[in-house]
Design an enzyme around this catalytic site. Structure first.
Site, mmCIF file in Angstrom:
data_model
loop_
_atom_site.group_PDB
_atom_site.id
_atom_site.type_symbol
_atom_site.label_atom_id
_atom_site.label_comp_id
_atom_site.label_asym_id
_atom_site.label_seq_id
_atom_site.Cartn_x
_atom_site.Cartn_y
_atom_site.Cartn_z
ATOM 1 N N HIS A 203 0.817 -1.229 0.000
ATOM 2 C CA HIS A 203 0.000 0.000 0.000
ATOM 3 C C HIS A 203 0.845 1.271 0.000
ATOM 4 O O HIS A 203 0.300 2.354 -0.170
ATOM 5 C CB HIS A 203 -0.910 0.038 1.230
ATOM 6 N N ASP B 40 -2.936 -11.088 -0.933
ATOM 7 C CA ASP B 40 -3.305 -10.447 0.332
ATOM 8 C C ASP B 40 -4.814 -10.157 0.312
ATOM 9 O O ASP B 40 -5.403 -9.965 -0.743
ATOM 10 C CB ASP B 40 -2.505 -9.135 0.425
ATOM 11 N N HIS C 157 -6.237 -7.543 1.018
ATOM 12 C CA HIS C 157 -6.480 -6.164 0.591
ATOM 13 C C HIS C 157 -5.910 -5.936 -0.814
ATOM 14 O O HIS C 157 -4.913 -6.541 -1.192
ATOM 15 C CB HIS C 157 -5.838 -5.183 1.578
HETATM 16 ZN ZN LIG Z 1 -3.774 -7.031 3.774
#
Ligand SMILES: [Zn+2]
Length: 374
Positions: free
Chosen positions: A137, A173, A175
């Site tokens: 991220h 993952d 996300h």
């Molecule tokens: Zn994650």
């Protein structure tokens, strides 16, 4: 740097992670890299010749992607253990779940250094496991989603700088791998694939989001099981990666999609992660596997230990050694699941499979990813 006699795979770790925490109430209060390192040794899978200590990256190396003022603000935050209002607002340090913590500069710089070393070591081929990497991220000029730097972007850029022109990034993952997708949006050299829980933060990565052709996204519903991951893997991910003819594959193997993880509602067992790795590893001569999310200290360490065994091609025994069990028994966890952990979190590494129906939403996602969009 790439040794003529190197035995692959190599495990890149660091002692920087041992005892490092984002704070007692943060999901990253839990130990992860130190546990998987200790488990590897306790299982007899991590002889010294396979282990390399990650070096800290230097400022110029990370500024291949990151903004220099931001990187210096991280250094300043570590030195002072504070952040100014201006830096908080501009760089999101000390905001949005990205706390100022003791190793806020050295730890991300070490994760980046490990992945950069992995990319350099594999210039001519090879396989590296880098469980401290996977901070997908991180943005060029700000922290996001517990990530300060973006080591997958830095590793892939290193591969491109070494002359590679076709890289596949696969992110399992829970996300969306937003930072990596956006860094390579529209770049035909880098295909980014992300399987993630639909509707979960950062809420990007819709099925029709292709980032100018360089991405495919699989936003899967809660309850996503091993059978469904197998379907997405063989109906979509493997054919998409194979069609890209990658010279290198970067697998971000976050463990927060596991059933027992507190930060998602996916229902995978670690067999799903093993299967993804087994299906991808023959598709390119260079492979970097990193960690990522993973917030239950037992399930994340057991999952990544299984990935390391899979890379080594050693069988995972049905029971942990007594030394490995002792490593798992030292863990503590300040959530309800930590009060009375089930015995198999200590005595096994591989989970029982979590098979189930492959729902129509999953087959539709896989099919849609293969369709041409004009
Ligand atoms: Zn994650």
């Amino acid at each position: 740097m790439q040794s003529e006699l190197r035995a692959w795979p190599v495990f890149i770790g660091s002692e920087i992670y041992r005892g490092s925490t984002y704070g007692p109430t943060h999901p990253l209060a839990v130990p992860r890299v130190s546990t998987v390192t200790d488990l590897g040794r306790a299982m007899g899978w991590l002889p010294d010749h396979r282990f390399l200590a990650a070096p800290m990256a230097n400022e110029d190396e990370v500024c291949r992607f990151h903004d220099r003022a931001y990187v210096r603000a991280l250094a300043e935050a570590e030195r002072t253990q504070m952040v100014s209002e201006a830096a908080r607002a501009r760089f999101r340090i000390g905001a949005d779940g990205n706390p100022v913590y003791a190793e806020i500069y050295r730890r991300p710089m070490t994760s980046a250094g490990g992945v950069l070393l992995a990319a350099s070591l594999t210039a001519d081929g090879g396989t590296v496991f880098c469980p401290g990497g996977g901070t997908h991220h991180g943005r060029a000029d700000r922290a996001a989603g517990f990530c300060y730097l973006n080591d997958p972007v830095l590793g892939i850029l290193r591969w491109l700088d070494l002359g590679l022109s076709r890289v596949a990034y696969v992110d399992i993952d829970a996300h969306h791998g937003d930072g990596v997708q956006d860094a390579f949006a529209g770049d035909a050299r880098v295909l980014t694939l992300s399987v993630h829980e639909a509707g979960r933060w950062p809420r990007s990565g819709a099925a029709n989001d292709r980032a100018g052709g360089s991405a495919r996204n699989f936003p899967v519903p809660a309850g996503f099981n091993d059978s469904e991951m197998r379907h997405v893997l063989h109906a979509a991910i493997v054919p998409l990666v194979a069609a890209h003819r990658p010279e290198a594959i970067f697998l971000q193997a976050g463990a927060d999609g596991l059933e027992e993880d507190p930060l998602s509602r996916l229902a995978l067992s670690n067999n799903a992660h093993i299967e993804v790795l087994e299906a991808l590893r023959g598709l390119a001569p260079r492979l970097i596997v990193t960690g990522g999310g993973g917030y239950n200290p037992w399930t994340v360490a057991r999952c990544w230990a299984c990935l390391w065994a899979t890379l080594l091609r050693v069988p995972i025994p049905p029971r942990t050694t007594s030394a490995a069990e002792a490593v798992l028994r030292t863990l503590t966890y300040n959530r309800a699941a930590g009060r009375n952990p089930p015995a198999h979190w200590f005595t096994t590494l591989r989970d029982a499979p979590r098979e189930g129906m492959v729902r129509p939403a999953i087959t539709a996602l896989a099919a849609a990813s293969l369709e041409e969009i004009v």
